[in-house]
Design a protein around this motif. Structure first.
Motif, mmCIF file in Angstrom:
data_model
loop_
_atom_site.group_PDB
_atom_site.id
_atom_site.type_symbol
_atom_site.label_atom_id
_atom_site.label_comp_id
_atom_site.label_asym_id
_atom_site.label_seq_id
_atom_site.Cartn_x
_atom_site.Cartn_y
_atom_site.Cartn_z
ATOM 1 N N PRO A 171 -29.222 -1.754 17.698
ATOM 2 C CA PRO A 171 -27.774 -1.989 17.624
ATOM 3 C C PRO A 171 -27.071 -1.726 18.937
ATOM 4 C CG PRO A 171 -28.544 -0.737 15.722
ATOM 5 C CD PRO A 171 -29.657 -0.754 16.712
ATOM 6 N N TRP A 172 -27.541 -0.713 19.677
ATOM 7 C CA TRP A 172 -26.888 -0.385 20.943
ATOM 8 C C TRP A 172 -27.127 -1.465 21.987
ATOM 9 C CZ3 TRP A 172 -23.677 3.697 21.245
ATOM 10 C CH2 TRP A 172 -23.757 4.662 20.236
ATOM 11 N N ILE A 173 -28.305 -2.043 21.960
ATOM 12 C CA ILE A 173 -28.646 -3.048 22.964
ATOM 13 C C ILE A 173 -27.848 -4.326 22.762
ATOM 14 C CG2 ILE A 173 -30.503 -4.556 23.787
ATOM 15 C CD1 ILE A 173 -32.421 -2.219 23.268
ATOM 16 N N ILE A 174 -27.700 -4.770 21.513
ATOM 17 C CA ILE A 174 -27.040 -6.055 21.265
ATOM 18 C C ILE A 174 -25.529 -5.934 21.088
ATOM 19 C CG2 ILE A 174 -29.131 -6.918 20.156
ATOM 20 C CD1 ILE A 174 -27.633 -6.776 17.487
ATOM 21 N N ALA A 175 -25.018 -4.704 20.915
ATOM 22 C CA ALA A 175 -23.585 -4.543 20.642
ATOM 23 C C ALA A 175 -22.716 -5.050 21.785
ATOM 24 C CB ALA A 175 -23.258 -3.082 20.351
ATOM 25 N N GLY A 176 -23.187 -4.873 23.026
ATOM 26 C CA GLY A 176 -22.372 -5.273 24.171
ATOM 27 C C GLY A 176 -22.508 -6.726 24.557
ATOM 28 N N MET A 177 -23.369 -7.461 23.878
ATOM 29 C CA MET A 177 -23.535 -8.871 24.219
ATOM 30 C C MET A 177 -22.327 -9.678 23.780
ATOM 31 S SD MET A 177 -27.592 -9.504 23.414
ATOM 32 C CE MET A 177 -28.843 -8.575 24.290
ATOM 33 N N PRO A 178 -21.815 -10.593 24.643
ATOM 34 C CA PRO A 178 -20.571 -11.315 24.348
ATOM 35 C C PRO A 178 -20.740 -12.507 23.411
ATOM 36 C CG PRO A 178 -21.398 -11.959 26.494
ATOM 37 C CD PRO A 178 -22.317 -10.887 25.987
ATOM 38 N N PHE A 179 -21.956 -12.725 22.903
ATOM 39 C CA PHE A 179 -22.211 -13.844 22.004
ATOM 40 C C PHE A 179 -22.936 -13.330 20.760
ATOM 41 C CE2 PHE A 179 -24.968 -13.774 25.771
ATOM 42 C CZ PHE A 179 -26.158 -13.324 25.205
ATOM 43 N N PRO A 180 -22.906 -14.068 19.673
ATOM 44 C CA PRO A 180 -23.542 -13.600 18.433
ATOM 45 C C PRO A 180 -25.062 -13.455 18.591
ATOM 46 C CG PRO A 180 -21.985 -15.368 17.974
ATOM 47 C CD PRO A 180 -22.149 -15.323 19.459
ATOM 48 N N VAL A 181 -25.570 -12.306 18.125
ATOM 49 C CA VAL A 181 -27.007 -12.015 18.174
ATOM 50 C C VAL A 181 -27.422 -11.319 16.889
ATOM 51 C CG1 VAL A 181 -28.876 -10.858 19.414
ATOM 52 C CG2 VAL A 181 -26.918 -11.726 20.681
ATOM 53 N N LEU A 182 -28.568 -11.745 16.318
ATOM 54 C CA LEU A 182 -29.160 -11.075 15.152
ATOM 55 C C LEU A 182 -30.596 -10.703 15.472
ATOM 56 C CD1 LEU A 182 -27.216 -13.535 13.854
ATOM 57 C CD2 LEU A 182 -28.111 -12.579 11.732
ATOM 58 N N LEU A 183 -31.035 -9.540 14.968
ATOM 59 C CA LEU A 183 -32.438 -9.143 15.031
ATOM 60 C C LEU A 183 -32.980 -9.150 13.610
ATOM 61 C CD1 LEU A 183 -32.340 -6.130 17.527
ATOM 62 C CD2 LEU A 183 -33.043 -8.480 17.988
ATOM 63 N N ILE A 184 -34.071 -9.869 13.419
ATOM 64 C CA ILE A 184 -34.695 -9.971 12.099
ATOM 65 C C ILE A 184 -36.116 -9.436 12.220
ATOM 66 C CG2 ILE A 184 -35.417 -11.553 10.262
ATOM 67 C CD1 ILE A 184 -33.157 -13.437 11.222
ATOM 68 N N ASP A 185 -36.486 -8.465 11.346
ATOM 69 C CA ASP A 185 -37.805 -7.854 11.467
ATOM 70 C C ASP A 185 -38.860 -8.661 10.720
ATOM 71 O OD1 ASP A 185 -37.595 -7.266 8.773
ATOM 72 O OD2 ASP A 185 -37.003 -5.184 9.091
ATOM 73 N N ARG A 186 -40.093 -8.169 10.734
ATOM 74 C CA ARG A 186 -41.205 -8.923 10.154
ATOM 75 C C ARG A 186 -41.101 -9.050 8.644
ATOM 76 N NH1 ARG A 186 -46.224 -5.738 12.042
ATOM 77 N NH2 ARG A 186 -44.838 -5.224 13.763
ATOM 78 N N THR A 187 -40.274 -8.197 8.000
ATOM 79 C CA THR A 187 -40.091 -8.290 6.542
ATOM 80 C C THR A 187 -38.975 -9.278 6.182
ATOM 81 O OG1 THR A 187 -38.475 -6.473 6.437
ATOM 82 C CG2 THR A 187 -40.830 -5.888 6.319
ATOM 83 N N GLU A 188 -38.464 -9.965 7.179
ATOM 84 C CA GLU A 188 -37.436 -10.994 7.016
ATOM 85 C C GLU A 188 -36.058 -10.413 6.676
ATOM 86 O OE1 GLU A 188 -38.800 -13.952 4.276
ATOM 87 O OE2 GLU A 188 -40.461 -14.591 5.581
ATOM 88 N N ARG A 189 -35.859 -9.158 7.020
ATOM 89 C CA ARG A 189 -34.554 -8.536 6.805
ATOM 90 C C ARG A 189 -33.842 -8.354 8.147
ATOM 91 N NH1 ARG A 189 -33.485 -7.162 1.815
ATOM 92 N NH2 ARG A 189 -35.200 -7.104 0.320
ATOM 93 N N VAL A 190 -32.518 -8.390 8.096
ATOM 94 C CA VAL A 190 -31.721 -8.256 9.311
ATOM 95 C C VAL A 190 -31.765 -6.810 9.768
ATOM 96 C CG1 VAL A 190 -29.429 -8.472 10.328
ATOM 97 C CG2 VAL A 190 -30.212 -10.161 8.649
ATOM 98 N N LEU A 191 -32.358 -6.591 10.928
ATOM 99 C CA LEU A 191 -32.456 -5.252 11.488
ATOM 100 C C LEU A 191 -31.128 -4.819 12.107
ATOM 101 C CD1 LEU A 191 -34.323 -2.857 12.214
ATOM 102 C CD2 LEU A 191 -34.875 -4.059 14.335
#
Length: 346
Positions: free
Chosen positions: A7-27
């Motif tokens: 969350p800390w890494i992607i929070a500052g990005m100025p565009f939409p970003v999602l991380l999805i783990d191997r269980t197919e859930r939004v990390l």
């Protein structure tokens, strides 16, 4: 990448970003992604967050094949329709840790591409008509009308008119290109706008007389100084006055009125207002928002007959913008039109 750091890494990005783990859930997803999809999806299955079939297929293939996938995503936001370029990239050394989904807003790029395509299509259409006429007359003069003096004179007159029309179109295109290139550079020459208005009226008075139009001006007697480009402002005034003479001739008069204000609302300071008023046929106000678009015409056939290129008001708009001014159009069917230029006073 751990769940704590994501969350800390992607929070500052100025565009939409999602991380999805191997269980197919939004990390994790940043605030831009939450705003885009209207839901905070951390911990949820990605299907319940993304929902759009094209996005789901893109993510599913990236997870299954462990290869980057790309797709276009169109959505309607609060104030606009937006286009995103979406890339789903595998995570981890072997690509099996999940995927990161990045949304890049390409709306402006797409719009500029469409504008260029429309512009080329419009220019091609505008040039094709006179070129077709010229080719047809040339073939006729080379064939059936070779020895017909009367037909030859008539055809040459029409060919000359069509050639002049193409020349006006090319000249206006070059003028528009120069104006657009300089639009962000504010002119710094101090000049008397009243003198430019008087000169424009005098220049076009013979045309008005030939058209049976009484051309008069008011309020342009005392000097009014602005920072501007003399040639460009002259082009603005002459364009608007000539339009008034052409399209408002049925009203019999065109008035150019200049008024100065110590506090013009458009600038919250001193300004000058130049109105070009005709008493002609006018037009439906529904056309006003599009009149300054390139090649837009209220009456295409009539405009072409009068030699119009459909670029005049677009040139006026860009010149006025360069001078940090305002341009306003008003019209009532059957009662005439008013074209107004506001300029900040030096």
């Amino acid at each position: 990448m751990t769940a704590d750091l994501a969350p800390w890494i992607i929070a500052g990005m100025p565009f939409p970003v999602l991380l999805i783990d191997r269980t197919e859930r939004v990390l994790a997803m940043n605030s831009s992604a939450t705003q885009l999809f209207g839901v905070a999806g951390a911990g949820r299955h990605y299907i319940t967050v993304l929902r759009q079939p094209a996005l789901l297929d893109c993510v599913e293939e990236a997870l299954r094949l462990r290869q980057a996938r790309k797709v276009r995503f169109l959505t309607t936001e609060v104030t606009r329709e937006a286009t995103y370029e979406v890339v789903a990239s595998p995570l981890g050394p072997d690509g099996g840790a999940g995927v990161v989904v990045v949304f890049t807003d390409v709306t402006e790029r797409e719009q500029m591409g469409q504008i260029r395509r429309d512009f080329v299509a419009n220019v091609s259409h505008e040039l094709k008509t006179p070129l077709t006429a010229l080719l047809g007359f040339i073939e006729t003069l080379q064939g059936p009308a070779r020895d017909d003096a009367a037909a030859r004179a008539r055809f040459l007159e029409i060919m000359g008119r069509e050639a002049k029309r193409m020349n006006r179109l090319v000249s206006d295109l070059l003028s528009l290109s120069r104006v657009e290139a300089d639009e962000r550079v504010r002119p710094d020459a101090r000049l008397d706008v009243a003198a430019l208005v008087r000169s424009s009226v005098q220049t076009l008075r013979p045309i008005a007389i030939d058209s049976g139009v009484e051309l008069t001006h008011e309020g342009a007697d005392a000097p009014v100084h602005v920072l501007g480009d003399s040639d460009q402002l002259t082009q603005v005034f002459q364009n608007l006055i000539e339009n008034g003479i052409k399209y408002g001739a049925s009203g019999g008069s065109v008035l150019v009125r200049m008024t100065q204000s110590e506090r013009e609302l458009a600038f919250r300071g001193p300004g000058v207002r130049i109105d070009v008023i005709d008493r002609g046929e006018g037009f439906d106000p529904v056309h006003i928002p599009r009149l300054t678009e390139r090649f837009y015409r209220v009456d295409s056939h009539r405009s072409r007959e009068m030699g119009g290129t459909g670029l005049g008001l677009a040139i006026v708009k860009h010149i006025v913008n360069r001078h940090r001014g305002r341009f306003r159009i008003e019209s009532i069917e059957g009662k005439g039109s008013t074209f107004t230029v506001f300029l900040p006073v030096n």
